[in-house]
Design a protein around this motif. Structure first.
Motif, PDB file in Angstrom:
ATOM      1  N   LEU A 271       0.822  -1.213   0.000  1.00  0.00           N
ATOM      2  CA  LEU A 271       0.000   0.000   0.000  1.00  0.00           C
ATOM      3  C   LEU A 271       0.852   1.258   0.000  1.00  0.00           C
ATOM      4  CD1 LEU A 271      -2.889  -1.084   2.326  1.00  0.00           C
ATOM      5  CD2 LEU A 271      -3.221   0.239   0.257  1.00  0.00           C
ATOM      6  N   ASP A 272       1.858   1.300   0.850  1.00  0.00           N
ATOM      7  CA  ASP A 272       2.725   2.483   0.909  1.00  0.00           C
ATOM      8  C   ASP A 272       3.438   2.700  -0.426  1.00  0.00           C
ATOM      9  OD1 ASP A 272       2.006   2.950   3.512  1.00  0.00           O
ATOM     10  OD2 ASP A 272       3.801   2.026   4.384  1.00  0.00           O
ATOM     11  N   GLY A 273       3.927   1.612  -1.023  1.00  0.00           N
ATOM     12  CA  GLY A 273       4.630   1.730  -2.303  1.00  0.00           C
ATOM     13  C   GLY A 273       3.726   2.201  -3.417  1.00  0.00           C
ATOM     14  N   MET A 274       2.512   1.658  -3.495  1.00  0.00           N
ATOM     15  CA  MET A 274       1.599   2.048  -4.572  1.00  0.00           C
ATOM     16  C   MET A 274       1.067   3.458  -4.360  1.00  0.00           C
ATOM     17  SD  MET A 274       1.941  -0.356  -6.613  1.00  0.00           S
ATOM     18  CE  MET A 274       0.810   0.238  -7.868  1.00  0.00           C
ATOM     19  N   GLN A 275       0.871   3.863  -3.099  1.00  0.00           N
ATOM     20  CA  GLN A 275       0.434   5.235  -2.852  1.00  0.00           C
ATOM     21  C   GLN A 275       1.512   6.233  -3.274  1.00  0.00           C
ATOM     22  OE1 GLN A 275      -2.877   6.212  -1.289  1.00  0.00           O
ATOM     23  NE2 GLN A 275      -2.100   7.809  -2.663  1.00  0.00           N
ATOM     24  N   LYS A 276       2.770   5.894  -2.972  1.00  0.00           N
ATOM     25  CA  LYS A 276       3.870   6.761  -3.408  1.00  0.00           C
ATOM     26  C   LYS A 276       3.946   6.814  -4.930  1.00  0.00           C
ATOM     27  CE  LYS A 276       6.746   6.166   0.713  1.00  0.00           C
ATOM     28  NZ  LYS A 276       7.979   5.558   1.265  1.00  0.00           N
ATOM     29  N   TRP A 277       3.753   5.647  -5.573  1.00  0.00           N
ATOM     30  CA  TRP A 277       3.775   5.643  -7.040  1.00  0.00           C
ATOM     31  C   TRP A 277       2.654   6.513  -7.588  1.00  0.00           C
ATOM     32  CZ3 TRP A 277       0.040   4.502 -10.581  1.00  0.00           C
ATOM     33  CH2 TRP A 277       0.459   4.536 -11.921  1.00  0.00           C
ATOM     34  N   PHE A 278       1.435   6.343  -7.052  1.00  0.00           N
ATOM     35  CA  PHE A 278       0.300   7.120  -7.555  1.00  0.00           C
ATOM     36  C   PHE A 278       0.545   8.616  -7.373  1.00  0.00           C
ATOM     37  CE2 PHE A 278      -3.729   9.292  -7.389  1.00  0.00           C
ATOM     38  CZ  PHE A 278      -4.487   8.688  -8.393  1.00  0.00           C
ATOM     39  N   ASN A 279       0.984   9.007  -6.179  1.00  0.00           N
ATOM     40  CA  ASN A 279       1.225  10.430  -5.926  1.00  0.00           C
ATOM     41  C   ASN A 279       2.280  10.996  -6.875  1.00  0.00           C
ATOM     42  OD1 ASN A 279      -0.630  10.374  -3.830  1.00  0.00           O
ATOM     43  ND2 ASN A 279       0.925  10.172  -2.228  1.00  0.00           N
ATOM     44  N   SER A 280       3.330  10.226  -7.132  1.00  0.00           N
ATOM     45  CA  SER A 280       4.386  10.722  -8.013  1.00  0.00           C
ATOM     46  C   SER A 280       3.897  10.834  -9.449  1.00  0.00           C
ATOM     47  CB  SER A 280       5.612   9.812  -7.934  1.00  0.00           C
ATOM     48  OG  SER A 280       5.330   8.516  -8.460  1.00  0.00           O
TER      49      SER A 280
END
Length: 293
Positions: A271-280
């Motif tokens: 979740l943390d990794g995909m949220q960072k990807w989405f935000n970027s």
């Protein structure tokens, strides 16, 4: 759904009906092995002609959702497949996108970040939650929805043939589906804002110059659905009845994995990794389209 007298063309009406029926099969409203309502009932419920219903059912049959036989109706062959470590929490051990979104809207604050190809899977669920809010059955205090979609000009590897004219028709079909879905989302979110039923509403679509190979739903910072689009070769029926065999993608029926933010599992890491990807991707590549809220 608009009636036959609405401004949307026949191809749009049948596509919209097919989308609703896909959603109902995906969430179990029409369960595997059961029959869809007969054509007359569908025509009456959605205010469309029998011809529109037949086109929608033909599209679903081409996609493998149903098997239709004259005189015996249409049988459901497919539903949505979601693998989940939390499946035991559900009474019938079945996780669906509709349930997860419905659960999110039970909370005071709702946040949804979505990366997808057309938003076709999303729009019917958001429309349904909007209807529940209008009816006073749920009362979230804030709703924030961000949707990341490909630009209309992006070169897609899907829906291609050896004929440039056919490629244009297939691209127009894709754009039509995406536009109908986004218009539904805009309409629902705008109604929530102007009616003041939800004190805080934020809705934004941004475009990205990438062809999605997967879809992603990030729900209330606690759960995620992620899955790759499966490529299938099948006939696609265009408005007017013309069929083109091409590489299509499984959208509503794509196999998804449900991730939960559990400190004892890899779900939190994902979740943390995909949220960072989405935000970027949202900030770095997303092209603002329209803001509301």
């Amino acid at each position: 759904m608009s009636s036959e007298q609405g401004g949307e063309g026949g191809g749009g009406r049948s596509a919209r009906l097919a989308a609703v029926l896909r959603s109902r099969m995906a969430d179990g409203t029409y369960a595997l092995g059961t029959k869809l309502p007969v054509q007359r009932e569908l025509a009456d419920e959605f205010g469309v002609s029998r011809d529109t219903v037949q086109r929608a059912l033909g599209e679903l049959q081409n996609e493998g959702w149903i098997a239709s036989r004259q005189g015996s109706g249409s049988t459901v062959l497919k539903d949505q497949r979601i693998d989940s470590p939390a499946v035991g929490k559900w009474p019938d051990r079945k996780v669906t996108l509709g349930r997860l979104i419905g659960q999110a809207f039970q909370q005071s604050e709702v946040t949804l970040d979505v990366f997808t190809l057309t938003a076709e899977s999303l729009d019917s669920h958001i429309r349904y939650q909007g209807e529940l809010i209008q009816a006073g059955e749920i009362r979230p205090q804030s709703v924030a929805l961000r949707v990341l979609l490909p630009t209309e000009s992006v070169e897609l590897p899907y829906w291609r043939s050896d004929d440039p004219h056919e490629d244009g028709l297939l691209k127009d079909r894709f754009i039509g589906i995406m536009r109908r879905s986004t218009e539904t989302l805009r309409s629902v979110m705008s109604q929530l804002k102007t009616s003041n039923l939800v004190p805080s509403v934020h809705f934004e679509i941004r475009r990205i110059k990438l062809a999605p190979t997967f879809k992603l739903y990030l729900v209330n910072n606690e759960e995620a659905l992620h899955g790759f689009y499966e490529i299938v070769i099948r006939p696609i029926e265009l408005a007017g009845g013309r069929q083109i065999t091409t590489a299509d993608v499984e959208g509503v029926a794509a196999r998804l994995t449900h991730h939960v933010k559990d400190p004892q599992s890899q779900g939190a890491v994902f979740l943390d990794g995909m949220q960072k990807w989405f935000n970027s991707a949202w900030e770095g590549l997303g092209i603002p389209e329209k803001k509301s809220g």
